[in-house]
Motif scaffolding. Structure first.
Motif, PDB file in Angstrom:
ATOM      1  N   SER A  14       0.825  -1.207   0.000  1.00 50.82           N
ATOM      2  CA  SER A  14       0.000   0.000   0.000  1.00 50.82           C
ATOM      3  C   SER A  14       0.857   1.255   0.000  1.00 50.82           C
ATOM      4  N   ALA A  15       1.913   1.244   0.803  1.00 50.13           N
ATOM      5  CA  ALA A  15       2.810   2.397   0.873  1.00 50.13           C
ATOM      6  C   ALA A  15       3.510   2.623  -0.453  1.00 50.13           C
ATOM      7  N   LEU A  16       3.966   1.499  -1.078  1.00 50.36           N
ATOM      8  CA  LEU A  16       4.651   1.618  -2.372  1.00 50.36           C
ATOM      9  C   LEU A  16       3.709   2.139  -3.445  1.00 50.36           C
ATOM     10  N   THR A  17       2.464   1.684  -3.410  1.00 48.52           N
ATOM     11  CA  THR A  17       1.469   2.148  -4.389  1.00 48.52           C
ATOM     12  C   THR A  17       1.248   3.647  -4.261  1.00 48.52           C
ATOM     13  N   GLY A  18       1.139   4.109  -3.000  1.00 52.24           N
ATOM     14  CA  GLY A  18       0.950   5.539  -2.774  1.00 52.24           C
ATOM     15  C   GLY A  18       2.142   6.347  -3.229  1.00 52.24           C
ATOM     16  N   LEU A  19       3.346   5.813  -2.970  1.00 50.87           N
ATOM     17  CA  LEU A  19       4.560   6.506  -3.380  1.00 50.87           C
ATOM     18  C   LEU A  19       4.653   6.612  -4.882  1.00 50.87           C
ATOM     19  N   ILE A  20       4.360   5.512  -5.575  1.00 54.25           N
ATOM     20  CA  ILE A  20       4.416   5.513  -7.045  1.00 54.25           C
ATOM     21  C   ILE A  20       3.411   6.511  -7.610  1.00 54.25           C
ATOM     22  N   ALA A  21       2.227   6.553  -7.013  1.00 50.82           N
ATOM     23  CA  ALA A  21       1.207   7.500  -7.492  1.00 50.82           C
ATOM     24  C   ALA A  21       1.658   8.928  -7.292  1.00 50.82           C
ATOM     25  N   SER A  22       2.291   9.189  -6.140  1.00 48.76           N
ATOM     26  CA  SER A  22       2.769  10.542  -5.850  1.00 48.76           C
ATOM     27  C   SER A  22       3.854  10.962  -6.820  1.00 48.76           C
ATOM     28  N   VAL A  23       4.790  10.024  -7.094  1.00 50.33           N
ATOM     29  CA  VAL A  23       5.874  10.334  -8.025  1.00 50.33           C
ATOM     30  C   VAL A  23       5.322  10.587  -9.415  1.00 50.33           C
ATOM     31  N   ALA A  24       4.351   9.768  -9.820  1.00 45.13           N
ATOM     32  CA  ALA A  24       3.751   9.945 -11.144  1.00 45.13           C
ATOM     33  C   ALA A  24       3.073  11.294 -11.261  1.00 45.13           C
ATOM     34  N   LEU A  25       2.366  11.705 -10.208  1.00 46.66           N
ATOM     35  CA  LEU A  25       1.689  13.002 -10.227  1.00 46.66           C
ATOM     36  C   LEU A  25       2.690  14.133 -10.326  1.00 46.66           C
ATOM     37  N   PHE A  26       3.789  14.018  -9.542  1.00 48.60           N
ATOM     38  CA  PHE A  26       4.792  15.089  -9.518  1.00 48.60           C
ATOM     39  C   PHE A  26       5.475  15.236 -10.863  1.00 48.60           C
ATOM     40  N   ASN A  27       5.706  14.092 -11.558  1.00 44.84           N
ATOM     41  CA  ASN A  27       6.430  14.124 -12.819  1.00 44.84           C
ATOM     42  C   ASN A  27       5.524  14.297 -14.024  1.00 44.84           C
ATOM     43  N   SER A  28       4.221  14.193 -13.811  1.00 45.57           N
ATOM     44  CA  SER A  28       3.291  14.312 -14.922  1.00 45.57           C
ATOM     45  C   SER A  28       3.350  15.702 -15.533  1.00 45.57           C
ATOM     46  N   PRO A  29       3.400  15.795 -16.874  1.00 46.05           N
ATOM     47  CA  PRO A  29       3.464  17.112 -17.514  1.00 46.05           C
ATOM     48  C   PRO A  29       2.198  17.917 -17.342  1.00 46.05           C
ATOM     49  N   THR A  30       1.104  17.285 -16.900  1.00 49.03           N
ATOM     50  CA  THR A  30      -0.148  18.018 -16.713  1.00 49.03           C
ATOM     51  C   THR A  30      -0.443  18.279 -15.240  1.00 49.03           C
ATOM     52  N   ALA A  31       0.462  17.842 -14.357  1.00 49.86           N
ATOM     53  CA  ALA A  31       0.222  18.045 -12.931  1.00 49.86           C
ATOM     54  C   ALA A  31       0.258  19.523 -12.577  1.00 49.86           C
ATOM     55  N   SER A  32      -0.629  19.944 -11.701  1.00 48.50           N
ATOM     56  CA  SER A  32      -0.665  21.333 -11.282  1.00 48.50           C
ATOM     57  C   SER A  32      -1.024  21.407  -9.807  1.00 48.50           C
ATOM     58  N   ALA A  33      -0.281  22.178  -9.065  1.00 43.75           N
ATOM     59  CA  ALA A  33      -0.556  22.354  -7.643  1.00 43.75           C
ATOM     60  C   ALA A  33      -0.547  23.847  -7.346  1.00 43.75           C
ATOM     61  N   ALA A  34      -0.451  24.209  -6.090  1.00 46.96           N
ATOM     62  CA  ALA A  34      -0.488  25.620  -5.738  1.00 46.96           C
ATOM     63  C   ALA A  34       0.039  25.808  -4.331  1.00 46.96           C
ATOM     64  N   LEU A  35      -0.143  27.020  -3.842  1.00 44.98           N
ATOM     65  CA  LEU A  35       0.232  27.344  -2.467  1.00 44.98           C
ATOM     66  C   LEU A  35      -0.414  26.350  -1.506  1.00 44.98           C
ATOM     67  N   PRO A  36       0.344  25.822  -0.522  1.00 48.66           N
ATOM     68  CA  PRO A  36      -0.292  24.956   0.475  1.00 48.66           C
ATOM     69  C   PRO A  36      -1.510  25.652   1.083  1.00 48.66           C
ATOM     70  N   THR A  37      -2.602  24.930   1.219  1.00 50.85           N
ATOM     71  CA  THR A  37      -3.846  25.528   1.707  1.00 50.85           C
ATOM     72  C   THR A  37      -3.664  26.113   3.103  1.00 50.85           C
ATOM     73  N   PRO A  38      -3.939  27.395   3.264  1.00 53.99           N
ATOM     74  CA  PRO A  38      -3.780  28.005   4.593  1.00 53.99           C
ATOM     75  C   PRO A  38      -4.900  27.607   5.538  1.00 53.99           C
ATOM     76  N   VAL A  39      -4.732  27.953   6.804  1.00 52.83           N
ATOM     77  CA  VAL A  39      -5.745  27.654   7.813  1.00 52.83           C
ATOM     78  C   VAL A  39      -7.050  28.383   7.494  1.00 52.83           C
ATOM     79  N   SER A  40      -8.126  27.956   8.120  1.00 53.69           N
ATOM     80  CA  SER A  40      -9.426  28.588   7.901  1.00 53.69           C
ATOM     81  C   SER A  40      -9.423  30.017   8.429  1.00 53.69           C
ATOM     82  N   ALA A  41     -10.420  30.783   8.013  1.00 56.43           N
ATOM     83  CA  ALA A  41     -10.537  32.164   8.480  1.00 56.43           C
ATOM     84  C   ALA A  41     -10.739  32.213   9.994  1.00 56.43           C
ATOM     85  N   ALA A  42     -11.521  31.279  10.515  1.00 57.53           N
ATOM     86  CA  ALA A  42     -11.769  31.247  11.970  1.00 57.53           C
ATOM     87  C   ALA A  42     -10.466  30.983  12.727  1.00 57.53           C
ATOM     88  N   THR A  43      -9.687  30.036  12.229  1.00 59.47           N
ATOM     89  CA  THR A  43      -8.401  29.739  12.865  1.00 59.47           C
ATOM     90  C   THR A  43      -7.461  30.925  12.743  1.00 59.47           C
TER      91      THR A  43
END
Length: 214
Positions: A14-43
């Motif tokens: 299970s851990a290896l599967t998750g790692l492979i998926a993460s690596v594939a996402l990171f290396n994918s030419p269509t992968a897109s991420a952004a600023l880490p999600t900040p805390v809620s307004a209340a927090t």
């Protein structure tokens, strides 16, 4: 095979599967991420209430006191890592420089296809951090702040927008794209809280006002 080893094998697979998926996402030419999600307004409102209010002191500031764009992985430094994280379809060469891709600047809503049109903004500027308590930090602490990929502190944005922002806090500068302002102030407060940085009175007033509308 015993139940213990069977469970262990499944856990490893299970851990290896998750790692492979993460690596594939990171290396994918269509992968897109952004600023880490900040805390809620209340927090963020709770964090803001606990921050020390103090007058800023710029004495002794030098950008070089915050070692930045350090190596993150392989040949990739912090800037290149954020460009890859924040872009879509990003292609890099052997030295990790972005040769193509698309980047949407959250501050002004502009889209760019050349990495040279983007700066990596320290959401809480280095000079602002110095004024707010970082002058008492060690060099290694300032380096960690300047290259923080875990907190919502680094983001790829239009270069001249970042230059116009300079070292200003939310009392005097906010993203022109109003839809992003709530995210921006939540991130600002989270970073200041995590690093135990102070706020000045005008800054706190502005943050309080923006967070009230989040």
């Amino acid at each position: 095979m015993s139940k213990f080893y069977a469970r262990r094998r499944l856990s490893i697979l299970s851990a290896l599967t998750g790692l492979i998926a993460s690596v594939a996402l990171f290396n994918s030419p269509t992968a897109s991420a952004a600023l880490p999600t900040p805390v809620s307004a209340a927090t963020a409102r709770g964090y803001l209430a606990s921050l020390t209010v103090a007058t800023e002191d710029r004495t002794g500031y030098d950008r070089d006191l915050f070692p930045h764009w350090i190596t993150i992985s392989g040949s990739c430094n912090t800037r290149e890592t954020v460009l890859k994280r924040d872009g879509s379809g990003v292609v890099t060469d052997s030295s990790c420089a972005s040769t193509s891709g698309s980047w949407y600047s959250q501050y002004d809503g502009a889209t760019w296809t050349a990495a040279s049109d983007l700066d990596i903004d320290h959401l809480v500027p280095l000079a602002e951090a110095w004024d707010s308590g970082a002058s008492d930090w060690t060099t290694s602490q300032r380096q960690a702040f300047a290259n923080d990929l875990t907190r919502p502190q680094l983001i790829a944005v239009t270069d001249n927008v970042n230059q116009a922002k300079g070292d200003q806090d939310p009392a005097t500068w906010m993203p022109s794209r109003t839809a992003y302002r709530c995210t921006y102030v939540r991130a600002w407060v989270q970073v200041k809280y995590y690093y135990d940085l102070s706020v000045d009175s005008a800054e706190k007033s502005a943050l309080t006002s923006y967070l009230a509308n989040c």
